[in-house]
Design a protein around this motif. Structure first.
Motif, PDB file in Angstrom:
ATOM      1  N   HIS A   1     -30.098  -0.498  10.516  1.00  0.00           N
ATOM      2  CA  HIS A   1     -29.904   0.871  10.037  1.00  0.00           C
ATOM      3  C   HIS A   1     -29.008   0.962   8.815  1.00  0.00           C
ATOM      4  O   HIS A   1     -28.572   2.041   8.455  1.00  0.00           O
ATOM      5  CB  HIS A   1     -29.325   1.727  11.170  1.00  0.00           C
ATOM      6  N   LEU A   2     -28.730  -0.165   8.196  1.00  0.00           N
ATOM      7  CA  LEU A   2     -27.879  -0.137   7.012  1.00  0.00           C
ATOM      8  C   LEU A   2     -28.703  -0.430   5.765  1.00  0.00           C
ATOM      9  O   LEU A   2     -29.510  -1.354   5.739  1.00  0.00           O
ATOM     10  CB  LEU A   2     -26.753  -1.167   7.152  1.00  0.00           C
TER      11      LEU A   2
ATOM     12  N   ASP B   1     -23.097  -4.720  19.306  1.00  0.00           N
ATOM     13  CA  ASP B   1     -22.910  -3.791  18.199  1.00  0.00           C
ATOM     14  C   ASP B   1     -23.768  -4.193  17.000  1.00  0.00           C
ATOM     15  O   ASP B   1     -24.423  -3.349  16.387  1.00  0.00           O
ATOM     16  CB  ASP B   1     -21.437  -3.743  17.793  1.00  0.00           C
TER      17      ASP B   1
ATOM     18  N   GLY C   1     -27.294  -3.371  17.432  1.00  0.00           N
ATOM     19  CA  GLY C   1     -27.540  -1.937  17.291  1.00  0.00           C
ATOM     20  C   GLY C   1     -27.606  -1.474  15.859  1.00  0.00           C
ATOM     21  O   GLY C   1     -28.467  -0.678  15.494  1.00  0.00           O
ATOM     22  N   ILE C   2     -26.700  -1.974  15.033  1.00  0.00           N
ATOM     23  CA  ILE C   2     -26.570  -1.383  13.691  1.00  0.00           C
ATOM     24  C   ILE C   2     -27.352  -2.114  12.604  1.00  0.00           C
ATOM     25  O   ILE C   2     -27.633  -1.543  11.558  1.00  0.00           O
ATOM     26  CB  ILE C   2     -25.087  -1.296  13.247  1.00  0.00           C
TER      27      ILE C   2
END
Lengths: 141, 141
Positions: free
Chosen positions: B104-105, B97, B100-101
């Motif tokens: 993108h923050l 997870d 993945g993230i």
DNA sequence: TACTTGGCGTAGCCATTGCTATATTTCCCC
DNA sequence: GGGGAAATATAGCAATGGCTACGCCAAGTA
């Protein structure tokens, strides 16, 4: 399996149909901030993969598969928006951030974030205390 | 501006240098689960963008810019791991997870998550209460 | 020193997904 | 019913980031 981009389009289409009853190419394009020609191309792919049925120049409808997927995607998107809002992320950043991360979280993580939101909802003073921490940290720097 | 993929490589390289003192193509490839030829290509791009200095067949070193970025990326990765752990995500899901993230923050979101972590750290009973909410929600279903 | 081998580099392909420019269709209004 | 504007579709290009196949370097061994 749907790519992140395909999920973005599906989610948008589902939401448009949910809210307005139909999804036009131009509306999808505006929502996702891409050009209409990109939308047409992706719609053709989603048709080929049986998420929707598409008739040139005339519109589209979601298949059961597309509807089911679309609803899940929309719910997840809303949850993540609420989460970022709750922890104080500036509104201008929320849409882009959610769009970035929503395709990459396990359902385990989604459930835990749901719980976290419920935690803050049950006692609004908790969010106040969070904001106090924020102010203190900001004062330090 | 670095793409998500470039960030993956930079973070990996930083971590390898941090732990072993150097970063070989084959180690990077193994860590990211890509083929060595992809690593070479990306290293050349990172050199062109001044994140590192690369000498064919002889190795690479990070520039100040690359070091700074690498450290930020590694810190961010750790922060997100701590966050998911704190809200109760199962360990098996955390690495994937975060991978993945993490790219993108916005830094706004990162800061807010940092604050949230500090909020739970300052009073451990808050995490207990979160777990109580979890148990109640689980009992309902 | 010469050979072999494993690591590394290059070239070129493919899929994805965006774009621009241009063609086509539909719809609305006269 | 016809003309033009708006909407939609198509064609073709570009960037990204994988891959395979193959060529090149260099370290260790004989």
């Amino acid at each position: 399996m749907a790519t992140p981009s395909m999920e973005d389009y599906l989610e948008r289409i589902y939401k448009l149909i949910d809210e307005k009853g139909y999804a036009r190419v131009s509306d999808i394009a505006e929502g996702l901030e891409v050009h209409p020609s990109s939308v047409t191309k992706m719609i053709q792919k989603l048709d080929k993969d049986n998420y929707l049925i598409y008739e040139k120049y005339r519109g589209l409808i979601l298949t059961p598969k597309g509807k089911k997927m679309g609803k899940r995607l929309m719910d997840r998107h809303e949850l993540l928006e609420n989460f970022l809002t709750t922890i104080g992320v500036h509104e201008d950043n929320i849409y882009k951030d959610v769009e970035g991360i929503e395709h990459h979280l396990s359902w385990d993580s989604i459930t835990c974030i749901e719980t976290l939101l419920e935690y803050f909802r049950r006692d609004p003073s908790r969010a106040d205390e969070l904001m106090n921490v924020r102010k203190e940290l900001e004062a330090e720097n």
